[in-house]
Design a protein around this motif. Structure first.
Motif, short mmCIF file in Angstrom:
data_model
loop_
_atom_site.label_atom_id
_atom_site.label_comp_id
_atom_site.label_asym_id
_atom_site.label_seq_id
_atom_site.Cartn_x
_atom_site.Cartn_y
_atom_site.Cartn_z
N SER A 34 53.81 33.79 25.08
CA SER A 34 53.00 34.43 24.04
C SER A 34 52.69 35.88 24.36
O SER A 34 52.09 36.58 23.55
CB SER A 34 51.69 33.66 23.85
OG SER A 34 50.88 33.77 25.00
N GLY A 35 53.08 36.34 25.55
CA GLY A 35 52.84 37.73 25.91
C GLY A 35 51.43 38.03 26.36
O GLY A 35 51.00 39.18 26.34
N ASN A 36 50.70 37.01 26.78
CA ASN A 36 49.32 37.21 27.24
C ASN A 36 49.35 37.69 28.69
O ASN A 36 49.22 36.91 29.63
CB ASN A 36 48.52 35.91 27.10
CG ASN A 36 47.05 36.12 27.31
OD1 ASN A 36 46.62 37.02 28.03
ND2 ASN A 36 46.26 35.25 26.70
N LEU A 37 49.55 38.99 28.86
CA LEU A 37 49.72 39.59 30.18
C LEU A 37 48.52 39.37 31.11
O LEU A 37 48.72 38.93 32.25
CB LEU A 37 50.04 41.08 30.04
CG LEU A 37 50.26 41.87 31.32
CD1 LEU A 37 51.40 41.31 32.14
CD2 LEU A 37 50.51 43.32 30.99
N PRO A 38 47.29 39.61 30.67
CA PRO A 38 46.17 39.40 31.59
C PRO A 38 46.07 37.96 32.10
O PRO A 38 45.84 37.72 33.29
CB PRO A 38 44.94 39.78 30.77
CG PRO A 38 45.44 40.64 29.67
CD PRO A 38 46.85 40.17 29.39
N LEU A 39 46.25 37.00 31.20
CA LEU A 39 46.17 35.60 31.61
C LEU A 39 47.34 35.24 32.54
O LEU A 39 47.15 34.57 33.56
CB LEU A 39 46.15 34.67 30.40
CG LEU A 39 46.05 33.18 30.71
CD1 LEU A 39 44.79 32.86 31.52
CD2 LEU A 39 46.07 32.37 29.42
N ALA A 40 48.53 35.69 32.22
CA ALA A 40 49.70 35.40 33.06
C ALA A 40 49.50 35.93 34.47
O ALA A 40 49.78 35.24 35.45
CB ALA A 40 50.97 35.98 32.44
N MET A 41 48.98 37.15 34.58
CA MET A 41 48.80 37.74 35.90
C MET A 41 47.68 37.03 36.67
O MET A 41 47.78 36.85 37.89
CB MET A 41 48.52 39.23 35.79
CG MET A 41 49.67 40.01 35.15
SD MET A 41 51.33 39.58 35.76
CE MET A 41 51.24 40.19 37.42
N GLU A 42 46.64 36.59 35.98
CA GLU A 42 45.58 35.84 36.65
C GLU A 42 46.10 34.50 37.16
O GLU A 42 45.80 34.08 38.27
CB GLU A 42 44.39 35.63 35.70
CG GLU A 42 43.21 34.97 36.36
CD GLU A 42 42.60 35.79 37.50
OE1 GLU A 42 41.97 35.17 38.39
OE2 GLU A 42 42.76 37.02 37.54
N ILE A 43 46.91 33.83 36.36
CA ILE A 43 47.50 32.56 36.80
C ILE A 43 48.42 32.79 37.99
O ILE A 43 48.43 32.00 38.94
CB ILE A 43 48.24 31.86 35.64
CG1 ILE A 43 47.24 31.44 34.56
CG2 ILE A 43 49.01 30.65 36.14
CD1 ILE A 43 47.88 30.99 33.26
N MET A 44 49.19 33.88 37.97
CA MET A 44 50.05 34.20 39.12
C MET A 44 49.22 34.39 40.38
O MET A 44 49.64 34.00 41.47
CB MET A 44 50.87 35.46 38.84
CG MET A 44 52.05 35.25 37.95
SD MET A 44 53.37 34.29 38.70
CE MET A 44 54.04 35.48 39.85
N ASN A 45 48.03 34.99 40.24
CA ASN A 45 47.15 35.16 41.40
C ASN A 45 46.58 33.83 41.88
O ASN A 45 46.49 33.58 43.07
CB ASN A 45 46.00 36.11 41.06
CG ASN A 45 46.45 37.54 40.96
OD1 ASN A 45 47.38 37.95 41.64
ND2 ASN A 45 45.80 38.30 40.10
N LEU A 46 46.18 32.98 40.93
CA LEU A 46 45.56 31.71 41.28
C LEU A 46 46.57 30.67 41.78
O LEU A 46 46.28 29.90 42.69
CB LEU A 46 44.83 31.12 40.06
CG LEU A 46 43.61 31.86 39.56
CD1 LEU A 46 43.15 31.26 38.23
CD2 LEU A 46 42.50 31.81 40.60
N LYS A 47 47.73 30.66 41.17
CA LYS A 47 48.70 29.60 41.47
C LYS A 47 50.13 30.16 41.42
O LYS A 47 50.90 29.89 40.50
CB LYS A 47 48.52 28.49 40.44
CG LYS A 47 48.94 27.15 40.89
CD LYS A 47 48.02 26.65 41.97
CE LYS A 47 48.35 25.22 42.29
NZ LYS A 47 47.95 24.86 43.61
#
Length: 101
Positions: A34-47
């Motif tokens: 969906s192109g949700n960059l902030p959420l994608a990057m936060e998930i990459m940090n968390l998991k």
């Protein structure tokens, strides 16, 4: 509180339970497609392990971001892990194959 974080607040082990499933559409897949960059990057940090998970169609979040033309997200994910372009998906196709094919 951010509605996306309420689920984590209510069940702090939810990301581990998702990670335990071999093939699953993770929150990182959804954010990437969906192109949700902030959420994608936060998930990459968390998991970060989610970046190597394939969904039930054999695609990584990186494959999906490329398919959906999410260029900024693709470049951001590459900054975190440049090896994502080599991750084999369905029929051995890598994201690199998608780009040059």
């Amino acid at each position: 509180m951010d509605p996306r974080l309420i689920v984590i607040h209510e069940n702090p082990h939810i990301l581990e339970s998702i990670d335990a499933v071999p093939f699953i559409n993770t929150p990182l897949h959804v954010a990437s497609a969906s192109g949700n960059l902030p959420l994608a990057m936060e998930i990459m940090n968390l998991k970060p392990s989610f970046s190597r998970k394939l969904n039930t169609y054999g695609l990584s979040q990186f494959h999906l971001a490329i398919e959906e033309g999410q260029t900024r997200l693709v470049l951001s994910l590459l900054k975190v892990d440049s090896n994502l372009v080599r991750l084999p998906g369905r029929e051995g196709t890598t994201p690199f194959h998608q780009v040059v094919g």
